[in-house]
Design a protein around this motif. Structure first.
Motif, PDB file in Angstrom:
ATOM      1  N   ALA A 207      65.996  41.419  13.287  1.00  0.00           N
ATOM      2  CA  ALA A 207      65.954  42.161  14.552  1.00  0.00           C
ATOM      3  C   ALA A 207      66.553  41.326  15.683  1.00  0.00           C
ATOM      4  O   ALA A 207      67.269  41.842  16.554  1.00  0.00           O
ATOM      5  N   LEU A 208      66.276  40.032  15.678  1.00  0.00           N
ATOM      6  CA  LEU A 208      66.843  39.156  16.712  1.00  0.00           C
ATOM      7  C   LEU A 208      68.364  39.077  16.599  1.00  0.00           C
ATOM      8  O   LEU A 208      69.071  39.031  17.611  1.00  0.00           O
ATOM      9  N   THR A 209      68.858  39.072  15.365  1.00  0.00           N
ATOM     10  CA  THR A 209      70.321  39.033  15.195  1.00  0.00           C
ATOM     11  C   THR A 209      70.976  40.349  15.583  1.00  0.00           C
ATOM     12  O   THR A 209      72.168  40.377  15.924  1.00  0.00           O
ATOM     13  N   LYS A 210      70.201  41.452  15.547  1.00  0.00           N
ATOM     14  CA  LYS A 210      70.743  42.762  15.911  1.00  0.00           C
ATOM     15  C   LYS A 210      70.586  43.063  17.396  1.00  0.00           C
ATOM     16  O   LYS A 210      71.022  44.113  17.868  1.00  0.00           O
ATOM     17  N   ALA A 211      69.917  42.172  18.136  1.00  0.00           N
ATOM     18  CA  ALA A 211      69.751  42.387  19.580  1.00  0.00           C
ATOM     19  C   ALA A 211      71.115  42.531  20.239  1.00  0.00           C
ATOM     20  O   ALA A 211      71.998  41.696  20.067  1.00  0.00           O
ATOM     21  N   GLY A 212      71.291  43.618  20.968  1.00  0.00           N
ATOM     22  CA  GLY A 212      72.560  43.905  21.614  1.00  0.00           C
ATOM     23  C   GLY A 212      73.471  44.786  20.791  1.00  0.00           C
ATOM     24  O   GLY A 212      74.520  45.228  21.275  1.00  0.00           O
ATOM     25  N   SER A 213      73.080  45.074  19.538  1.00  0.00           N
ATOM     26  CA  SER A 213      73.918  45.882  18.648  1.00  0.00           C
ATOM     27  C   SER A 213      73.692  47.383  18.823  1.00  0.00           C
ATOM     28  O   SER A 213      74.516  48.185  18.382  1.00  0.00           O
ATOM     29  N   PHE A 214      72.574  47.761  19.429  1.00  0.00           N
ATOM     30  CA  PHE A 214      72.257  49.179  19.600  1.00  0.00           C
ATOM     31  C   PHE A 214      72.322  49.555  21.079  1.00  0.00           C
ATOM     32  O   PHE A 214      72.178  48.692  21.963  1.00  0.00           O
TER      33      PHE A 214
END
Length: 521
Positions: A207-214
């Protein structure tokens, strides 16, 4: 110079352990001693809380109430639980009795208040057991559908007959494991709790690595940790009530005190370890999830009403991908199943203790000669859970939902009573040292007052028919009717038992006492 200290009074001890303070009237019950160590006890505490299940079912609801201040509310809910945990620790040091809240409140306040405290614990546990069984059933069929790729298999959960049969099978399996003793319980729990925490750590990392992806992603801010930034007091108390529910169950490791190595100290340490693991897991998951998808009501936002009641089902694929996402379903199922199994521990042992002290029928004192477990109490708890869930499901799912909402009332009721019992029981020792004042007086008192305030606010809110499912009875909210009704049912049963067991209610079996301070030579 002489030193003032508490000495044990004459009477039975718990499994031969020398217990400080007043042990008069405390009885052994035939449970298997030295079956659980510090790690096993802490694992039982974490398992009973079911962190992954709690997160998937309350992350969305909490975000809907307090928005980005969800981490702050998790900390606020942790505070009264921590303060009450100190009360449990101190009482357990003096009286390591598996009746926990029941036994301790009887010693502090007398038979009637103690009986109602025990009833609050028992009825809260039965409600939770039925809910856990229902969640485990739903995730069983959801996982089966994911593995087979068949929507028709996943849809079997919507078949009421199939759902009930599966639920009863899971309850029976959990009852059987609990019946076979702490060794069997401990072995299963190491696996299930380990799986939960590993998958949760993977989710947080991804989830931390996906921060900013959505589109709904948000940047981290320290303001998330400020409880005073919540938009209203009503929203804060609603979020706090949810947060307190998320920590409920850590006291299961206290109920195993008579079966634990170092029964007067190990359970208290295990409870504090469990609390630290829980608050760390909740904060990490809440922050990571908010950074990834935000706390709004649009798209993948945590507060989206279409997904808020089961956040991980919505986030598994987008955050972890189609393959690893299945692990999140497995983790939720493992969490519910693990908690279903360990939640039998406190209810069975509380019933055993109440029967041992003649507050319930003598038949519940039966302990299995080989497994050293409260066999009859465990089986009856399983049957009661199955019957309760079946009836509630067949009558109305709205009633079942409202029963779960009423759970918070029971939790605050018996936790607060236990905290106040600590202050009263040790009242002669409070000014003996700073440690006694802090851990036996001030902290339990503050924790009890906080939970009493939540109890009162929840009781007030429950009156509104809009609370819970939105149904009403004679103009009162059905959650209010169920919550107060269950407490009144306890009063009725207590009055019946008073006629059958007058000695207990006269204070002749488990005496109301406080530690006797004497001067040491």
């Amino acid at each position: 110079m002489t030193q003032v200290e508490a000495r044990p009074l004459a009477g039975d001890t718990v499994r031969g352990v020398d217990t400080p303070g007043d042990a008069q009237g405390v009885r052994t019950k035939g449970l298997g001693g030295n079956s659980v160590g510090l790690l096993g006890s802490a694992v039982i505490g974490v398992s009973t809380v079911a962190p992954v299940y709690c997160l998937t079912s309350t992350l969305g609801s909490t975000a809907g109430e307090v928005g980005l201040q969800m981490p702050a509310v998790f900390l606020a809910g942790f505070l009264p639980m921590l303060l009450v945990a100190f009360a449990y620790r101190e009482l357990n040091r003096a009286m390591p009795d598996c009746g926990t809240s029941f036994t301790w409140t009887v010693k502090a306040f007398g038979p009637k208040i103690g009986w109602m405290c025990g009833w609050g614990l028992v009825i809260a546990t039965i409600i939770v057991l039925s809910n856990l069984a229902g969640v485990a059933t739903s995730y069983f069929w959801l996982l089966a559908g994911e593995i087979t790729g068949s929507e028709s298999v996943a849809a079997l959960d919507g078949n009421k007959a199939v759902h009930i049969v599966t639920c009863l099978a899971l309850i029976a399996a959990a009852t059987a494991i609990s019946y076979r003793g702490m060794t069997a319980t401990k072995g299963v729990q190491y696996t299930l709790v380990g799986l939960q925490l590993v998958v949760l750590a993977v989710f947080v990392g991804m989830a931390l690595t996906k921060a900013g992806s959505f589109e709904t992603s948000v940047d981290f801010s320290w303001s998330w940790m400020n409880p005073f930034a919540v938009q209203s007091f009503a929203a804060f108390t609603a979020g706090l009530s949810l947060s307190i529910f998320m920590y409920w169950g850590w006291d299961a490791c206290m109920a195993t005190n008579e079966e634990t190595t170092g029964s007067d100290r190990t359970p208290g340490r295990a409870a504090l370890i469990a609390m630290v693991v829980l608050v760390g897991s909740y904060l990490a998951t809440g922050i990571a999830a908010q950074m990834a998808v935000g706390s709004g009501e649009q798209g993948l936002g945590l507060a989206n009403p279409e997904t808020s009641d089961n956040v991980f089902a919505a986030l598994a694929g987008p955050v972890m991908g189609p393959v690893l996402g299945v692990l999140l379903f497995v983790a939720v199922l493992a969490s519910a199943a693990a908690s279903l199994q360990t939640t039998f521990i406190p209810v069975a042992r509380t019933v055993l203790a109440m029967a041992t002290y003649e507050a319930l029928p003598k038949s519940f004192t039966e302990v299995h000669p080989v497994f050293k477990t409260p066999g009859r109490a465990t089986v009856v708890a399983g049957v009661a859970t199955g019957a309760f869930y079946t009836v509630m499901t067949l009558v109305s799912e709205h009633v079942l939902v409202d029963t779960i909402y009423a759970l918070g009332l029971m939790i605050c009721f018996y936790y607060a009573l236990t905290a106040f019992a600590c202050v009263r029981y040790f009242r002669k020792e409070l000014f003996r040292s700073f440690r006694d004042f802090a851990f036996k007086g001030l902290m339990p008192l503050l924790g009890g007052l906080m939970l009493t305030a939540v109890f009162g606010k929840t009781l007030y809110d429950m009156w509104d028919p809009a609370y819970g499912s939105g149904s009403a009875v004679l103009g009162m909210g059905s959650v209010f009717v169920i919550g107060v009704g269950l407490l009144l049912l306890g009063v009725v049963i207590m009055l019946v038992m008073q006629r059958r067991s007058p000695a207990f209610f006269r204070g002749e079996v488990l005496t109301k006492e406080t530690p006797s301070l004497v001067v040491a030579d």
